[in-house]
Design a protein around this motif. Structure first.
Motif, short mmCIF file in Angstrom:
data_model
loop_
_atom_site.label_atom_id
_atom_site.label_comp_id
_atom_site.label_asym_id
_atom_site.label_seq_id
_atom_site.Cartn_x
_atom_site.Cartn_y
_atom_site.Cartn_z
N ALA A 116 0.83 -1.21 0.00
CA ALA A 116 0.00 0.00 0.00
C ALA A 116 0.86 1.25 0.00
N VAL A 117 1.88 1.26 0.86
CA VAL A 117 2.73 2.44 0.98
C VAL A 117 3.47 2.72 -0.33
N ILE A 118 3.92 1.65 -0.98
CA ILE A 118 4.58 1.82 -2.28
C ILE A 118 3.61 2.47 -3.26
N THR A 119 2.38 1.96 -3.27
CA THR A 119 1.37 2.51 -4.18
C THR A 119 1.19 4.01 -3.94
N ILE A 120 1.04 4.38 -2.65
CA ILE A 120 0.84 5.80 -2.34
C ILE A 120 2.09 6.60 -2.66
N PHE A 121 3.23 6.06 -2.27
CA PHE A 121 4.51 6.78 -2.40
C PHE A 121 4.80 7.13 -3.85
N PHE A 122 4.66 6.13 -4.72
CA PHE A 122 4.97 6.37 -6.13
C PHE A 122 3.75 6.82 -6.89
N PRO A 127 -3.53 0.98 -15.15
CA PRO A 127 -4.64 1.29 -16.05
C PRO A 127 -5.92 0.46 -15.81
N PHE A 128 -5.77 -0.89 -15.68
CA PHE A 128 -6.98 -1.70 -15.54
C PHE A 128 -7.59 -1.56 -14.15
N LEU A 129 -6.74 -1.29 -13.19
CA LEU A 129 -7.21 -1.38 -11.81
C LEU A 129 -7.75 -0.07 -11.28
N GLY A 130 -7.15 1.02 -11.70
CA GLY A 130 -7.63 2.32 -11.25
C GLY A 130 -7.60 2.43 -9.74
N LEU A 131 -8.76 2.65 -9.19
CA LEU A 131 -8.89 2.80 -7.74
C LEU A 131 -8.46 1.55 -6.98
N TYR A 132 -8.62 0.40 -7.64
CA TYR A 132 -8.29 -0.86 -6.96
C TYR A 132 -6.80 -1.12 -6.90
N THR A 133 -6.01 -0.26 -7.48
CA THR A 133 -4.57 -0.52 -7.51
C THR A 133 -4.04 -0.81 -6.11
N LEU A 134 -4.42 0.06 -5.17
CA LEU A 134 -3.88 -0.11 -3.82
C LEU A 134 -4.29 -1.44 -3.18
N PRO A 135 -5.58 -1.76 -3.09
CA PRO A 135 -5.93 -3.05 -2.44
C PRO A 135 -5.34 -4.25 -3.17
N SER A 203 -13.53 4.49 6.03
CA SER A 203 -14.39 5.55 5.52
C SER A 203 -14.18 5.77 4.03
N MET A 204 -15.22 6.25 3.36
CA MET A 204 -15.19 6.62 1.96
C MET A 204 -14.64 5.52 1.06
N ARG A 205 -14.95 4.27 1.37
CA ARG A 205 -14.45 3.19 0.51
C ARG A 205 -15.52 2.74 -0.49
N GLY A 206 -16.76 2.78 -0.07
CA GLY A 206 -17.84 2.44 -1.00
C GLY A 206 -17.98 0.95 -1.27
N TRP A 207 -18.89 0.63 -2.17
CA TRP A 207 -19.22 -0.78 -2.45
C TRP A 207 -18.08 -1.52 -3.11
N ASP A 208 -17.20 -0.78 -3.84
CA ASP A 208 -16.12 -1.47 -4.55
C ASP A 208 -15.23 -2.24 -3.59
N TYR A 209 -14.93 -1.58 -2.45
CA TYR A 209 -14.05 -2.24 -1.49
C TYR A 209 -14.75 -3.42 -0.84
N VAL A 210 -16.04 -3.30 -0.60
CA VAL A 210 -16.81 -4.44 -0.08
C VAL A 210 -16.67 -5.61 -1.04
N GLY A 211 -16.79 -5.27 -2.35
CA GLY A 211 -16.66 -6.31 -3.37
C GLY A 211 -15.28 -6.94 -3.37
N ILE A 212 -14.26 -6.17 -3.06
CA ILE A 212 -12.90 -6.73 -3.06
C ILE A 212 -12.70 -7.72 -1.92
N ILE A 213 -13.19 -7.36 -0.74
CA ILE A 213 -12.86 -8.22 0.40
C ILE A 213 -13.74 -9.47 0.46
N ILE A 214 -14.96 -9.41 -0.08
CA ILE A 214 -15.89 -10.54 0.09
C ILE A 214 -15.33 -11.90 -0.37
#
Lengths: 352, 492
Positions: A116-122, A127-135, A203-214
């Motif tokens: 996660a830190v690498i993702t934020i740092f750099f 392209p395909f993942l967009g917001l999901y890149t970090l998780p 906070s502010m994760r929305g349904w996408d993150y729910v979909g990732i962890i399920i």
């Protein structure tokens, strides 16, 4: 026979109490906030969506929006993270025969954090993942970490006793931890983002993150629950379990992998939230006994209810500002846990 | 049942045990002995499948153990571990129920009535039913060990392996546990293979013993062939004395400590130590003496420090003389566990005693004699009337180191000398009117300081025998003369 009925009724009580706690926590968390949503409307809206009948006109459409776009996904995510950490903690404690073990003991969270830190740092955004890149990155590095830990543990000792695995995990944990510190030291603009993520939040994760962890949660939890008898045997020691007929090597790997998947996924979507994975299983064991057949599901229920509640506190206590959820878990969890522990010890001493 | 063929194995590639070859039959109680580091636990781990064989093979029936699945093996063989601490508070019943794991198939098999029955049965046999809902952590060591035995038995194994099962258990629990196992072995043909730390326990319970030293077989035999002084001295490298068990035919070992207690070393028992009173003659030795004696208390072979010959009246009611003697000794400040006590109706003033010396040893002989019920042992009939008085009590204290046979020879020699006196004085058995050999209630004490000169024999051809014979003859004669002077020679 009376004993069996006693045991059965004990677990009926356990499940009833835990589920009521979870439902109460969830409804409260959906209801309370800057705008208070009436409980009746919550039940109505959720039922309408579940059974596909139109939402009555009497319900304010704003409520529907708040419930569906903001609070429900947040509650679900908090619940799933709490459940994942709690069941992973319960399994690790049983496997490692150590009530002080937590899901982070094998360095999985450090691994996930590095991703996660690498993702934020750099500022990476694939392209395909967009917001999901970090998780996605985070889960990948978590799984990579546990594979490396197991690989090195096997190098150290062929039979991979749990002590060896713990030691290897600790070594990796501190190695990766200092790596994270290094990035924090080097970072400029993203400092707040990194620290915020490390402290954990749903906070502010929305349904996408729910979909990732399920999917990770379902696979991990199922794998652990079908190994609950083996976990019982292994909490008496690996040799003992082997003598009882457990294929220890295989089961151990399955349990470690499942626990790491759960932890990695939880850390990936919400950051490293401490205390839940350590205390919830411990608390559940204190209340309802150490039998993993029931300990695992009860930990899931209690863990999710607990994290939903702490998230509620974290967003309301100094509203409109947010407190990191990890701070609250420890602030609420530690005293409650200490109280129960003291009460239990006194009780057992009186009983002896 | 279980066969080991030229087995070698250990951790990694380095064999800790080598060339182990034995078979254990169904229902056999098989013990493994050996000093620390001799490979006992390694061998047991190999048998239980935790460690692989580097060479050779281990099989149950016709099947090699590595060909069993873990569950199949657990149905054949259970292991009772050494006592360890437990992280979680499982109840006793939950713990025992885990023993059924191997009998469950597939993912979702539930608890059956048959499982419940087995668990109840083993909990009854191990006497843990009453605390089945308690947490294992709350139990004492002995109770915990019973719980894990129940767990192992719930596997319904044909072979039970144990690693020092009595470690950390107190005496009563050790015996209880081993009794239970032995009974299972005899009645249900359970094969028991156990590591023992305690040679004596192993000898008591095992049908056969394997003695390991540095990973190799030193002996494989019934206890009599393994528990021998030479064998154990060689393997354990320490001083050991073998002794028979007092009630069952199994050899037992005693350690011989090396320290010397210099303060007590030079004790010489002599006449000045005698305490002659009207109601008893006593001798308190500064250190315990090795004794062989008959008498009311402290009889048999032992180590005693105080010696009492008590006067009782002629019409003493001897219905419970044992209790009475204990009460008497306690009242006069003698420790009953440290005392050899005798009684006589003879006047103690008539006692005769004297110190006798040879070049390298000496002895003190004390005799109280009355012949009121003199009997001829070759013509003896059970005494029909209550015995009035008269008995010959002989004490011989020897300042020297006697062997066990010397003690017995001393008794023979002393008895012969006594008989000679009765013959010379023409004392007769009044019922048969033949020359008496003694009285019907004579007692004897041989006590030795076990320091100083080695005195391996006490037959009449030895110096010790000669001195015993002479002293007993002389003192008995003196005592009888005193007794006669008192005028009750014939009237008795």
């Amino acid at each position: 026979m009376s004993i069996r009925t006693f045991l059965q009724s004990k677990y009926i009580v356990a499940y009833t109490v835990s589920i009521l706690f979870l439902i109460a926590a969830a409804i409260t968390a959906i209801s309370v906030g800057s705008v208070t949503v009436p409980v009746g409307d919550i039940v109505h809206v959720i039922a309408a969506h579940l059974f596909h009948f139109p939402v009555s006109d009497q319900v304010d459409p704003m409520y529907e929006n708040i419930i569906f776009q903001i609070r429900l996904p947040r509650v679900l995510l908090a619940g799933l993270v709490g459940a994942s950490l709690a069941i992973a903690g319960a399994a690790f404690q049983g496997l490692l025969r150590n009530p002080l073990a937590d899901p982070y003991i094998l360095g999985v969270s450090s691994g996930a954090s590095v991703g996660a830190v690498i993702t934020i740092f750099f500022n990476i955004s694939l392209p395909f993942l967009g917001l999901y890149t970090l998780p996605v990155f985070s889960i990948a590095t978590a799984l990579l970490t546990i594979l490396i830990v197991l690989f090195f543990a096997r190098k150290v000792e062929k039979t991979m006793r749990v002590e060896t695995i713990i030691l290897t995990g600790i070594i990796f944990s501190s190695f990766l931890g200092s790596f994270i510190s290094l990035m924090i030291a080097l970072t400029g603009d993203q400092l707040e983002a990194i620290i915020g993520w490390l402290l954990g939040s749903v906070s502010m994760r929305g349904w996408d993150y729910v979909g990732i962890i399920i999917p990770f949660f379902v696979i991990g939890a199922l794998l652990l629950m079908i190994n609950s008898k083996e976990l019982n045997a292994m909490s008496f020691g690996e040799e003992r379990a082997q003598h009882l007929g457990v294929d220890v090597q295989k089961r151990k790997l399955v349990i470690l992998a499942a626990g790491s998947i759960l932890t990695g996924a939880a850390v990936a979507v919400s950051g490293a939230i401490g205390f839940v994975g350590l205390v919830i299983p411990h608390l559940t064991r204190l209340l309802w006994g150490p039998d993993h057949v029931h300990l695992l599901p009860l930990s899931i229920i209690t863990g999710s209810g607990f994290l939903i509640l702490t998230d509620l506190v974290s967003r309301t206590i100094i509203s409109p500002r947010l407190l990191p959820i990890g701070v609250i878990t420890a602030l609420i969890g530690a005293p409650v846990f200490a109280m129960i522990l003291i009460k239990q010890r006194k009780g057992s001493r009186g009983g002896l | 049942m279980l066969h080991l063929e030229q087995v070698a194995g250990g951790y990694d590639a380095e064999p800790i045990v080598q060339d182990i070859h034995f078979s254990v039959g169904k229902g056999e109680f098989f013990g493994i002995l050996g000093p620390n580091g001799s490979g006992k636990t390694t061998l047991l781990k190999m048998i239980s499948g935790l460690l692989p064989c580097i060479e050779g093979s281990i099989s149950i029936g016709e099947q090699h153990i590595s060909d069993f699945s873990r569950k199949e093996l657990a149905k054949k063989m259970a292991v009772l571990p050494q006592l360890t601490s437990h992280a979680f508070p499982y109840t006793v019943k939950e713990t025992v129920a885990l023993g059924r794991y191997a009998h469950h198939k597939g993912l979702f098999q539930t608890w059956t009535a048959a499982d419940e029955q087995v668990v109840q049965e083993v909990m009854q046999q191990t006497k843990i039913v009453s605390f089945q809902d308690q947490s294992v952590q709350e139990l004492s060591g002995g109770e915990q060990q019973r719980v894990f035995l129940a767990q192992a038995l719930a596997q319904e194994p044909e072979i039970l392996l144990l690693d020092e099962p009595t470690n950390h258990l107190d005496l009563a629990y050790q015996k209880e546990l081993l009794d239970l196992l032995k009974q299972r072995a005899i009645e249900q043909k359970l094969t028991v293979i156990s590591i023992f730390h305690d040679v004596n326990l192993a000898s008591l319970y095992c049908d056969r013993l394997l003695l390991l030293s540095q990973g190799k077989t030193m002996a494989l035999h019934a206890p009599d062939g393994v528990v021998t002084e030479a064998m154990l001295k060689d393997v354990y490298r320490t001083d050991i004395k073998k002794h028979a068990h007092p009630t069952i035919a199994k050899p037992q070992m005693h350690l011989v400590p090396k320290y010397e207690d210099k303060t007590n070393h030079q004790v010489i028992i002599n006449a000045s130590m005698l305490e002659c009173r009207e109601d008893h003659i006593a001798l308190r030795s500064p250190k315990p003496l090795r004794t062989l004696s008959s008498g009311v208390c402290g009889a048999g072979i032992g180590w005693y420090q105080q010696f009492v010959n008590r006067h009782v009246s002629k019409d003493y009611d001897c219905s419970d003389h044992y209790e009475d003697m204990h009460a008497y000794l306690e009242k006069h400040g003698f420790d009953t566990s440290q005392t050899v006590g005798m009684m006589t109706a003879v006047q103690l003033k008539d006692a005769a005693y004297g110190s006798w010396e040879k070049e390298n040893f000496s002895l003190l002989t004390v005799v109280t004699a009355g012949v009121g019920n003199a009997t001829d042992s070759t013509a003896v009939k059970a005494a029909t009337t209550p015995v009035p008085q008269g008995t010959i009590n002989t004490w011989i204290f020897i300042n020297g180191k006697l062997s066990e046979e010397a003690f017995i020879q001393a008794v023979i020699t002393a008895t012969e000398a006594k008989a000679k006196v009765l013959q010379e004085l023409d004392i007769r058995d009044k019922r048969t009117n033949t020359v008496a050999t003694g009285t019907s209630t004579d007692s004897i004490l041989i006590a030795a300081t076990q320091s100083g000169a080695d005195l391996p024999y006490a037959g009449t051809a030895t110096e010790l025998g000669e001195l015993i014979g002479k002293s007993v003859y002389t003192e008995t004669k003196k005592a009888l003369k005193n007794y006669k002077k008192r005028g009750n020679y014939d009237s008795a």
